[in-house]
Motif scaffolding. Structure first.
Motif, PDB file in Angstrom:
ATOM      1  N   THR A  22       0.834  -1.208   0.000  1.00 20.07           N
ATOM      2  CA  THR A  22       0.000   0.000   0.000  1.00 20.07           C
ATOM      3  C   THR A  22       0.869   1.258   0.000  1.00 20.07           C
ATOM      4  O   THR A  22       2.093   1.203   0.179  1.00 20.07           O
ATOM      5  CB  THR A  22      -0.907   0.020   1.237  1.00 20.07           C
ATOM      6  OG1 THR A  22      -0.081   0.118   2.412  1.00 20.07           O
ATOM      7  CG2 THR A  22      -1.750  -1.258   1.319  1.00 20.07           C
ATOM      8  N   LEU A  23       0.238   2.394  -0.191  1.00 18.89           N
ATOM      9  CA  LEU A  23       0.942   3.683  -0.148  1.00 18.89           C
ATOM     10  C   LEU A  23       1.612   3.861   1.219  1.00 18.89           C
ATOM     11  O   LEU A  23       2.778   4.276   1.307  1.00 18.89           O
ATOM     12  CB  LEU A  23      -0.043   4.816  -0.428  1.00 18.89           C
ATOM     13  CG  LEU A  23       0.491   6.258  -0.277  1.00 18.89           C
ATOM     14  CD1 LEU A  23       1.674   6.495  -1.212  1.00 18.89           C
ATOM     15  CD2 LEU A  23      -0.631   7.263  -0.537  1.00 18.89           C
ATOM     16  N   LYS A  24       0.901   3.547   2.273  1.00 19.70           N
ATOM     17  CA  LYS A  24       1.464   3.690   3.616  1.00 19.70           C
ATOM     18  C   LYS A  24       2.697   2.815   3.798  1.00 19.70           C
ATOM     19  O   LYS A  24       3.732   3.250   4.327  1.00 19.70           O
ATOM     20  CB  LYS A  24       0.403   3.338   4.664  1.00 19.70           C
ATOM     21  CG  LYS A  24       0.903   3.426   6.096  1.00 19.70           C
ATOM     22  CD  LYS A  24      -0.184   3.016   7.088  1.00 19.70           C
ATOM     23  CE  LYS A  24       0.351   3.056   8.520  1.00 19.70           C
ATOM     24  NZ  LYS A  24      -0.686   2.633   9.488  1.00 19.70           N
ATOM     25  N   GLU A  25       2.597   1.550   3.366  1.00 20.22           N
ATOM     26  CA  GLU A  25       3.731   0.624   3.499  1.00 20.22           C
ATOM     27  C   GLU A  25       4.915   1.071   2.656  1.00 20.22           C
ATOM     28  O   GLU A  25       6.074   0.960   3.088  1.00 20.22           O
ATOM     29  CB  GLU A  25       3.291  -0.789   3.104  1.00 20.22           C
ATOM     30  CG  GLU A  25       2.325  -1.422   4.086  1.00 20.22           C
ATOM     31  CD  GLU A  25       1.723  -2.722   3.568  1.00 20.22           C
ATOM     32  OE1 GLU A  25       1.351  -3.573   4.392  1.00 20.22           O
ATOM     33  OE2 GLU A  25       1.628  -2.875   2.328  1.00 20.22           O
ATOM     34  N   ALA A  26       4.647   1.604   1.470  1.00 15.62           N
ATOM     35  CA  ALA A  26       5.730   2.080   0.605  1.00 15.62           C
ATOM     36  C   ALA A  26       6.467   3.244   1.266  1.00 15.62           C
ATOM     37  O   ALA A  26       7.695   3.340   1.198  1.00 15.62           O
ATOM     38  CB  ALA A  26       5.166   2.487  -0.754  1.00 15.62           C
ATOM     39  N   ARG A  27       5.715   4.163   1.899  1.00 13.78           N
ATOM     40  CA  ARG A  27       6.351   5.295   2.589  1.00 13.78           C
ATOM     41  C   ARG A  27       7.215   4.806   3.758  1.00 13.78           C
ATOM     42  O   ARG A  27       8.303   5.341   3.992  1.00 13.78           O
ATOM     43  CB  ARG A  27       5.274   6.262   3.074  1.00 13.78           C
ATOM     44  CG  ARG A  27       4.668   7.084   1.951  1.00 13.78           C
ATOM     45  CD  ARG A  27       3.456   7.876   2.415  1.00 13.78           C
ATOM     46  NE  ARG A  27       2.944   8.735   1.350  1.00 13.78           N
ATOM     47  CZ  ARG A  27       1.777   9.355   1.380  1.00 13.78           C
ATOM     48  NH1 ARG A  27       0.968   9.207   2.435  1.00 13.78           N
ATOM     49  NH2 ARG A  27       1.400  10.135   0.373  1.00 13.78           N
ATOM     50  N   GLU A  28       6.741   3.768   4.469  1.00 20.30           N
ATOM     51  CA  GLU A  28       7.530   3.223   5.580  1.00 20.30           C
ATOM     52  C   GLU A  28       8.823   2.592   5.072  1.00 20.30           C
ATOM     53  O   GLU A  28       9.892   2.750   5.678  1.00 20.30           O
ATOM     54  CB  GLU A  28       6.700   2.177   6.334  1.00 20.30           C
ATOM     55  CG  GLU A  28       5.530   2.777   7.112  1.00 20.30           C
ATOM     56  CD  GLU A  28       4.604   1.706   7.680  1.00 20.30           C
ATOM     57  OE1 GLU A  28       4.773   0.517   7.305  1.00 20.30           O
ATOM     58  OE2 GLU A  28       3.706   2.060   8.483  1.00 20.30           O
ATOM     59  N   ARG A  29       8.757   1.881   3.945  1.00 25.09           N
ATOM     60  CA  ARG A  29       9.957   1.268   3.388  1.00 25.09           C
ATOM     61  C   ARG A  29      10.938   2.319   2.866  1.00 25.09           C
ATOM     62  O   ARG A  29      12.157   2.171   3.009  1.00 25.09           O
ATOM     63  CB  ARG A  29       9.572   0.284   2.276  1.00 25.09           C
ATOM     64  CG  ARG A  29       8.760  -0.895   2.776  1.00 25.09           C
ATOM     65  CD  ARG A  29       8.398  -1.883   1.677  1.00 25.09           C
ATOM     66  NE  ARG A  29       7.540  -2.935   2.199  1.00 25.09           N
ATOM     67  CZ  ARG A  29       7.154  -4.009   1.505  1.00 25.09           C
ATOM     68  NH1 ARG A  29       7.559  -4.141   0.234  1.00 25.09           N
ATOM     69  NH2 ARG A  29       6.389  -4.914   2.059  1.00 25.09           N
ATOM     70  N   ALA A  30      10.392   3.383   2.274  1.00 25.56           N
ATOM     71  CA  ALA A  30      11.254   4.467   1.785  1.00 25.56           C
ATOM     72  C   ALA A  30      11.925   5.183   2.950  1.00 25.56           C
ATOM     73  O   ALA A  30      13.108   5.559   2.882  1.00 25.56           O
ATOM     74  CB  ALA A  30      10.436   5.447   0.951  1.00 25.56           C
ATOM     75  N   ALA A  31      11.185   5.382   4.045  1.00 19.60           N
ATOM     76  CA  ALA A  31      11.748   6.028   5.232  1.00 19.60           C
ATOM     77  C   ALA A  31      12.892   5.196   5.797  1.00 19.60           C
ATOM     78  O   ALA A  31      13.924   5.738   6.233  1.00 19.60           O
ATOM     79  CB  ALA A  31      10.656   6.234   6.278  1.00 19.60           C
ATOM     80  N   GLU A  32      12.746   3.879   5.814  1.00 17.26           N
ATOM     81  CA  GLU A  32      13.801   3.000   6.305  1.00 17.26           C
ATOM     82  C   GLU A  32      15.035   3.088   5.407  1.00 17.26           C
ATOM     83  O   GLU A  32      16.173   3.103   5.889  1.00 17.26           O
ATOM     84  CB  GLU A  32      13.293   1.551   6.358  1.00 17.26           C
ATOM     85  CG  GLU A  32      14.334   0.529   6.801  1.00 17.26           C
ATOM     86  CD  GLU A  32      14.886   0.791   8.189  1.00 17.26           C
ATOM     87  OE1 GLU A  32      16.043   0.379   8.450  1.00 17.26           O
ATOM     88  OE2 GLU A  32      14.178   1.392   9.016  1.00 17.26           O
ATOM     89  N   ALA A  33      14.810   3.181   4.095  1.00 22.70           N
ATOM     90  CA  ALA A  33      15.934   3.304   3.164  1.00 22.70           C
ATOM     91  C   ALA A  33      16.669   4.633   3.371  1.00 22.70           C
ATOM     92  O   ALA A  33      17.914   4.687   3.322  1.00 22.70           O
ATOM     93  CB  ALA A  33      15.431   3.186   1.720  1.00 22.70           C
ATOM     94  N   ARG A  34      15.933   5.717   3.594  1.00 21.74           N
ATOM     95  CA  ARG A  34      16.569   7.012   3.845  1.00 21.74           C
ATOM     96  C   ARG A  34      17.400   6.964   5.134  1.00 21.74           C
ATOM     97  O   ARG A  34      18.496   7.536   5.225  1.00 21.74           O
ATOM     98  CB  ARG A  34      15.514   8.115   3.917  1.00 21.74           C
ATOM     99  CG  ARG A  34      14.875   8.452   2.567  1.00 21.74           C
ATOM    100  CD  ARG A  34      14.091   9.758   2.613  1.00 21.74           C
ATOM    101  NE  ARG A  34      12.947   9.687   3.529  1.00 21.74           N
ATOM    102  CZ  ARG A  34      11.730   9.275   3.167  1.00 21.74           C
ATOM    103  NH1 ARG A  34      11.500   8.878   1.913  1.00 21.74           N
ATOM    104  NH2 ARG A  34      10.739   9.269   4.035  1.00 21.74           N
ATOM    105  N   LYS A  35      16.867   6.247   6.143  1.00 20.36           N
ATOM    106  CA  LYS A  35      17.606   6.110   7.394  1.00 20.36           C
ATOM    107  C   LYS A  35      18.919   5.376   7.166  1.00 20.36           C
ATOM    108  O   LYS A  35      19.973   5.766   7.711  1.00 20.36           O
ATOM    109  CB  LYS A  35      16.751   5.362   8.412  1.00 20.36           C
ATOM    110  CG  LYS A  35      17.456   5.123   9.736  1.00 20.36           C
ATOM    111  CD  LYS A  35      16.579   4.320  10.694  1.00 20.36           C
ATOM    112  CE  LYS A  35      17.330   4.018  11.991  1.00 20.36           C
ATOM    113  NZ  LYS A  35      16.517   3.164  12.896  1.00 20.36           N
ATOM    114  N   GLN A  36      18.894   4.332   6.362  1.00 21.54           N
ATOM    115  CA  GLN A  36      20.122   3.595   6.065  1.00 21.54           C
ATOM    116  C   GLN A  36      21.139   4.480   5.357  1.00 21.54           C
ATOM    117  O   GLN A  36      22.344   4.428   5.659  1.00 21.54           O
ATOM    118  CB  GLN A  36      19.789   2.360   5.212  1.00 21.54           C
ATOM    119  CG  GLN A  36      19.026   1.279   5.964  1.00 21.54           C
ATOM    120  CD  GLN A  36      18.631   0.129   5.050  1.00 21.54           C
ATOM    121  OE1 GLN A  36      18.328   0.321   3.876  1.00 21.54           O
ATOM    122  NE2 GLN A  36      18.614  -1.079   5.607  1.00 21.54           N
TER     123      GLN A  36
END
Length: 411
Positions: A63-77
């Motif tokens: 979902t859009l929400k899940e995609a934003r969470e995965r993108a946020a994790e990638a930015r953190k990395q």
């Protein structure tokens, strides 16, 4: 990555996007529509001057929400100087390595037998290992990772047969112990061996030499069947012939007592038991060995009765008739017990697959695919199995190490 406003897309907008292209949500997250109209999420970033793109999953599974969470994790990395694509590849490689280091119990058994086969003097040794393991252990722990095999699971295998098939159970325990030792040395498991006897299972199970002998054994050891059959053939009467036929065909007592000449095709050497007379409600075809055919050819035909083994009135024998034969011979066993004798013989001394043996006993296989295979293609193998069983039953060991080959002679 650039400075972009986050959360620029909405669920409504995403659902409406069908034209090919990349649609930014901000922070490196994009909604991607391919030339084939497939839709998915992607995270785009620059690392060491090189543009990179990482898939985050297909829409709407992600979902859009899940995609934003995965993108946020990638930015953190990225902030922690970790490349998210490289990190994903490393995690995948680690998972593959972990899986490669895991064997199921059945895989361990196969590998152990393959590793030791050339060192065993008796060529049948490997088949005996495989058959006892597949009969008693595999149905319970075959699919379990070998590193998870525990004392509890071992007891589930051993306890049901420890007092009824003590020799087989003890041999099985030793084989499992050897397999688990091998798995430990190979790095597939850690810790103590749950199958070890001294200081472990000897505290939970009675010593094989001390197991109380059951006064009324349900079944003869298969090694005694040949001598029993030789004695049985000297007994007169329909009850003795019915019992002999039951032993040779490994059919149930009721199936034998109700058997009719109409069910038997002597020329094709097949006995077809209709579904209504079978415990499982399915027609069962039994290939008849030459010994079984010889018995049938010697039977008298009773006027007015189509039964193979009628009583003096032309009606069906009672179950007590076969029991009476056994009691007259001084044998504290049951007619049904000879099916167990056959099962032990086939599982421990032959290389026939489990499904062939189970189908010969008209047992219903739990696995539907296996059952379909058994119904469709195992009849010829069962014919060879029944011939081998009849041949085994005709051999009687004699003191001095010789054997006597019996013929199907009856009083």
């Amino acid at each position: 990555m650039g400075q972009h406003t986050l959360n620029r897309l909405s669920v409504t907008k995403v659902n409406a996007l069908i034209e090919r292209g990349y649609y930014a949500d901000g922070g490196g997250l994009y909604f991607r529509v391919s030339a084939f109209s497939t839709r998915s999420w992607a995270f785009r970033y620059t690392r060491a001057g090189k543009a990179r793109e990482m898939g985050l999953g297909a829409y709407p599974d992600v979902t859009l929400k899940e995609a934003r969470e995965r993108a946020a994790e990638a930015r953190k990395q990225l902030r922690e100087d970790i490349d998210p694509i490289d990190q994903r590849q490393e995690a995948k490689s680690a998972m593959i390595a972990t899986r490669a280091a895991v064997l199921t119990f059945d895989q361990c058994a196969t590998a152990y037998i393959a590793a030791h086969r050339s060192g065993w003097k008796n060529a049948k040794h490997a088949d005996q290992w495989k058959n006892t393991i597949s009969t008693y252990a595999s149905p319970i722990i075959g699919a379990v990772s070998v590193d998870l095999v525990s004392t509890v699971t071992l007891l589930k295998i051993l306890e049901p047969i420890w007092t009824t098939k003590t020799e087989t159970a003890s041999r099985l325990r030793g084989r499992i112990e050897s397999m688990l030792d091998w798995a430990t040395v190979r790095g597939y498991r850690k810790g103590d061996n749950p199958a070890r006897w001294k200081g472990h299972l000897d505290k939970l199970l009675a010593a094989p030499s001390k197991v109380r002998k059951i006064e009324h054994h349900a079944a003869l050891p298969y090694s005694d069947v040949g001598a029993f059959l030789a004695e049985l053939r000297q007994q007169a009467g329909m009850g003795a012939r019915a019992l002999e036929f039951a032993i040779l065909t490994v059919a149930r007592s009721g199936e034998v007592r109700g058997a009719t000449w109409a069910e038997v095709d002597i020329n094709s050497a097949v006995w077809t038991i209709p579904a209504e007379r079978m415990k499982a409600g399915r027609e069962h075809r039994i290939p008849l060995s030459e010994a079984a055919l010889e018995l049938l050819r010697a039977l008298p035909r009773i006027d007015g009765s189509d039964l193979l083994f009628p009583n003096t009135k032309g009606t069906e024998l009672s179950d007590m008739t076969l029991t009476a034969v056994l009691r007259r011979m001084g044998r504290p066993v049951t007619a049904h017990g000879f099916r167990s004798s056959f099962r032990d013989w086939a599982g421990e001394t032959t290389a026939y697959p489990r499904e062939v043996i189970e189908h010969a006993l008209a047992h219903q296989l739990k696995d539907k695919a296996e059952a379909a295979y058994a119904r469709g293609s195992l009849f010829d193998k069962r014919r060879r199995l029944m011939a081998d069983w009849a041949a085994y039953c005709s051999v009687v060991a004699v003191k001095g190490g010789t054997v006597v080959q019996l013929r199907g002679q009856h009083n």
